[in-house]
Design an enzyme around this catalytic site. Structure first.
Site, PDB file in Angstrom:
ATOM      1  CB  SER A  29      42.635  20.743   9.796  1.00 31.47           C
ATOM      2  OG  SER A  29      43.341  21.342   8.728  1.00 31.47           O
TER       3      SER A  29
ATOM      4  CE1 TYR B  34      45.921  22.623  13.899  1.00 30.73           C
ATOM      5  CE2 TYR B  34      45.952  22.263  11.523  1.00 30.73           C
ATOM      6  CZ  TYR B  34      45.297  22.700  12.668  1.00 30.73           C
ATOM      7  OH  TYR B  34      44.012  23.199  12.576  1.00 30.73           O
TER       8      TYR B  34
ATOM      9  CE  LYS C  29      42.998  20.450  14.358  1.00 31.58           C
ATOM     10  NZ  LYS C  29      41.939  20.630  15.365  1.00 31.58           N
TER      11      LYS C  29
END
Length: 258
Positions: A149, A162, A166
């Site tokens: 991402s 998160y 990533k």
């Protein structure tokens, strides 16, 4: 001279796509199948993957559904074993499945959430790649495509854990590329921007946030899941035969804005 269109042809290749019953994963799986690959549709529920495989088959595409919760080791092993049993080879692995169970400031989360998100977003792609590695090595090569991402490159707000996962996935990709290149195994990472999927609904259902995002990114809009498939086709095929260890953003210009 070789024909470039032929280099995108995946006939005879076998691809596993995790988290492919919906969203980006489904678009990627469809693109691979349309380019001739035999595709293993995988996500947690067997009925969901069976439904997608049936849809593909009725459209004349080759696919099979194999359920797998990628956070569980015996299910990862079964996914690879069943794929080998069914097709006898694995040429492409797309580590797409991911979770984001928490949206909020770093200090308000807890260890349980941290362990859960690291397990699915980092540990599972590492171990699943390790499981396909001997098969790819034995056949003289393969392509691993990890879906990260833009959050792994540029920190946003309220997506801290998160983002950490990533970022780790990006570095995992570079290490895979460095260590496994001599076996003909390529590993690349795609970093999508904001895409209209169920996964990111918490973000795009916020009208104020979306208005700000659309004002900021050069292309002035969110992406459709289908817009992620093209870059994966390149990385999966012989058209991208000299590409490894690369980080590719498909983000409407998010990373150059702001």
């Amino acid at each position: 001279m070789s024909n470039i269109k032929q280099k995108f042809d995946l006939t005879g290749k076998v691809a596993i796509v995790t988290g492919s019953s919906k969203g980006i994963g489904l678009s990627i799986a469809k693109g691979l199948a349309e380019n001739g690959a035999k595709v293993v549709i995988s996500s947690r529920k067997q009925e969901a993957v069976d439904a997608v495989a049936a849809e593909f088959n009725s459209a004349g595409l080759e696919a099979v559904g194999i359920a797998c919760h990628i956070g569980q080791s015996e299910q990862r092993e079964a996914l690879v074993a069943k794929t080998m049993e069914k097709y006898g080879r694995i040429d492409i692995l797309v580590n797409n499945a991911a979770i984001n169970p928490f949206y909020g400031p770093l200090e308000t989360s807890n260890e349980e959430v941290f362990d859960k998100i690291m397990n699915v977003n980092v540990k599972a792609p590492w171990l699943l790649s390790n499981l396909v590695h001997p098969h790819m090595k034995a056949q003289g090569g393969g392509s691993i495509i990890n879906i990260a991402s833009v959050e792994g490159v540029h920190p946003g707000f309220r997506l801290g854990l998160y983002s950490v996962t990533k970022s780790a996935l990006i570095m995992l990709t570079k290490n895979q590329a460095k260590e496994w290149g001599r076996h003909g195994i390529r590993s690349n990472v795609v970093c999508p921007g904001l895409i209209k999927t169920k996964f990111s609904e918490a973000l795009w259902s916020n009208e104020k946030l979306i208005a700000g995002y659309e004002q900021m990114v050069p292309l002035s809009r969110m992406a459709d899941p289908d817009e992620m498939a093209g870059v994966v086709m390149l990385l999966a095929s012989d058209a991208g035969s000299y590409m490894t260890g690369g980080v590719y953003a498909a983000d409407g210009g998010y990373l150059i804005s702001g």
